[in-house]
Design an enzyme around this catalytic site. Sequence first.
Site, PDB file in Angstrom:
ATOM      1  N   ASP A 142      45.932 103.269  69.638  1.00  0.00           N
ATOM      2  CA  ASP A 142      47.182 102.559  69.396  1.00  0.00           C
ATOM      3  C   ASP A 142      47.805 102.035  70.690  1.00  0.00           C
ATOM      4  O   ASP A 142      48.307 100.913  70.737  1.00  0.00           O
ATOM      5  CB  ASP A 142      48.167 103.470  68.664  1.00  0.00           C
ATOM      6  CG  ASP A 142      47.655 103.893  67.301  1.00  0.00           C
ATOM      7  OD1 ASP A 142      46.886 103.112  66.702  1.00  0.00           O
ATOM      8  OD2 ASP A 142      48.021 104.989  66.824  1.00  0.00           O
ATOM      9  N   CYS A 188      35.369 103.508  76.780  1.00  0.00           N
ATOM     10  CA  CYS A 188      34.736 102.211  76.984  1.00  0.00           C
ATOM     11  C   CYS A 188      33.377 102.403  77.655  1.00  0.00           C
ATOM     12  O   CYS A 188      33.278 103.065  78.702  1.00  0.00           O
ATOM     13  CB  CYS A 188      35.634 101.314  77.827  1.00  0.00           C
ATOM     14  SG  CYS A 188      34.919  99.698  78.188  1.00  0.00           S
ATOM     15  N   CYS A 247      33.534 100.318  81.389  1.00  0.00           N
ATOM     16  CA  CYS A 247      34.255 100.830  82.560  1.00  0.00           C
ATOM     17  C   CYS A 247      34.464 102.338  82.525  1.00  0.00           C
ATOM     18  O   CYS A 247      34.900 102.927  83.522  1.00  0.00           O
ATOM     19  CB  CYS A 247      35.605 100.135  82.699  1.00  0.00           C
ATOM     20  SG  CYS A 247      36.728 100.439  81.314  1.00  0.00           S
ATOM     21  N   GLU A 303      52.155  91.978  66.047  1.00  0.00           N
ATOM     22  CA  GLU A 303      50.973  91.418  65.410  1.00  0.00           C
ATOM     23  C   GLU A 303      51.358  90.817  64.066  1.00  0.00           C
ATOM     24  O   GLU A 303      52.138  91.407  63.311  1.00  0.00           O
ATOM     25  CB  GLU A 303      49.920  92.510  65.217  1.00  0.00           C
ATOM     26  CG  GLU A 303      48.561  91.990  64.778  1.00  0.00           C
ATOM     27  CD  GLU A 303      47.504  93.078  64.740  1.00  0.00           C
ATOM     28  OE1 GLU A 303      46.339  92.759  64.520  1.00  0.00           O
ATOM     29  OE2 GLU A 303      47.875  94.268  64.929  1.00  0.00           O
ATOM     30  N   CYS A 332      39.182  96.642  81.075  1.00  0.00           N
ATOM     31  CA  CYS A 332      38.175  95.701  81.577  1.00  0.00           C
ATOM     32  C   CYS A 332      37.942  94.507  80.666  1.00  0.00           C
ATOM     33  O   CYS A 332      37.257  93.557  81.055  1.00  0.00           O
ATOM     34  CB  CYS A 332      36.844  96.426  81.809  1.00  0.00           C
ATOM     35  SG  CYS A 332      36.051  97.022  80.282  1.00  0.00           S
ATOM     36  N   CYS A 345      38.980  96.508  75.159  1.00  0.00           N
ATOM     37  CA  CYS A 345      39.399  97.458  76.195  1.00  0.00           C
ATOM     38  C   CYS A 345      40.468  96.801  77.054  1.00  0.00           C
ATOM     39  O   CYS A 345      40.246  95.729  77.634  1.00  0.00           O
ATOM     40  CB  CYS A 345      38.206  97.882  77.049  1.00  0.00           C
ATOM     41  SG  CYS A 345      38.653  98.994  78.413  1.00  0.00           S
ATOM     42  N   ASP A 366      52.727  97.960  68.501  1.00  0.00           N
ATOM     43  CA  ASP A 366      51.663  98.107  67.506  1.00  0.00           C
ATOM     44  C   ASP A 366      52.169  99.019  66.401  1.00  0.00           C
ATOM     45  O   ASP A 366      52.580 100.159  66.667  1.00  0.00           O
ATOM     46  CB  ASP A 366      50.401  98.694  68.152  1.00  0.00           C
ATOM     47  CG  ASP A 366      49.257  98.843  67.153  1.00  0.00           C
ATOM     48  OD1 ASP A 366      48.773  97.817  66.649  1.00  0.00           O
ATOM     49  OD2 ASP A 366      48.872  99.999  66.859  1.00  0.00           O
TER      50      ASP A 366
END
Length: 398
Positions: free
Chosen positions: A355, A345, A348, A273, A329, A326, A189
Amino acid sequence: MTTTYVKRAFKYRFYPTDAQAAELSRTFGCVRKVYNLALAARTEAWARQERVNYNATSAMLTAWKKTEELAFLNEVSSVPLQQCLRHLQTAFTHFFGKRAKYPRFKSKRKSRKSAEYTTSGFRFRDGKLTLAKMSEPLDIIWSRPLPAGAKPSTVTVSRDAAGRWFVSMLCEDPNIKPLPANDKAVGVDVGLDHLLTLSTGEKIVNPRHERRDRARLALAQRRLAKKEKGSANRAKARRQVAKIHARIADRRRDNLHKLTTRLVRENQTLVIEDLTVRNMVKNRNLARAISDAAWSEFRSMLEYKAAWYERDVVAVDRFFPSSKLCSACGALQEKMPLSVRTWTCGNCGVTQDRDVNAAKNLLAVGLTVTACGAGVRPQRRTPGGQSAAKQEPPLREP
């Protein structure tokens, strides 16, 4: 059986004599003149709904040399002039293939000053390179050796805005061989606070090369702005600005080469990406930082080095919500402003680093894409190819 090696350009700095510098400067000017004449001729022919190819422009060049107005074209080697016509043909091929915009005229001040020589335009013996129309070899600084027994197929001479002379020799490199395959995969990333964040949790600092020299650059630009246009002092001030820019670009390129080489050597699959950097730099608040990070150059280096060593690069669709998802989960967050660097999150309860979480999600979807047979490149680069965001292969009739 003939072994085919990877062709690689080896770039060196050299210091020409006054006579060599004058000859090369004339060559650069003639190359620019011929390119512009040929582009104008092809544009006029296109307006008349006529098509002009390389052979036609080559015949035009012969006729131009016989005129009194363009007789100076005979003073330089004919090889770079023919090569610039081939480059123009390539530019039109990309244009008709909808891979590039319409070719533009070369500018005396802004365009890159370069000339390309093929094997008939230079002599390379005993480690010495002599170009056509020159009696002495170039004084090249051999910062690294050429591959043993290498014979350059193409030599490109250039001069940058800082006044530095470079020669690039295209050779077959037998040292580039496929690396042993391994089972390592990593998601990468890109960012601004950290240049790269890996799915392993490693964060690579952003050197911010432009920021380090920003004060020097601003001072040099102010001095340039005060000089009278067309004066010798303005030319000196312009070179000072160019030298600072060149220093920044050299440091940035060196850092990216080290990072990409390391990533390619360590991992079999690299997931990145697909970012539209040219649209992202339209953000006035982040344009300078994004340009300094050089994400496009990073991706370009990563892809060609992966091709060298038979590694896989997977580009995930830019619309994949890697930061909002996330990685523990799979819950999707509604909003994720850039100011939020860590978040918890609600599904979860796991606290995620923005990042690192994005890099893990990129790795997960990249491996899924590879398993489903999606293309390495995004759909916009491969017309008709499957988008890298698609999770399932198309249904086929038995």
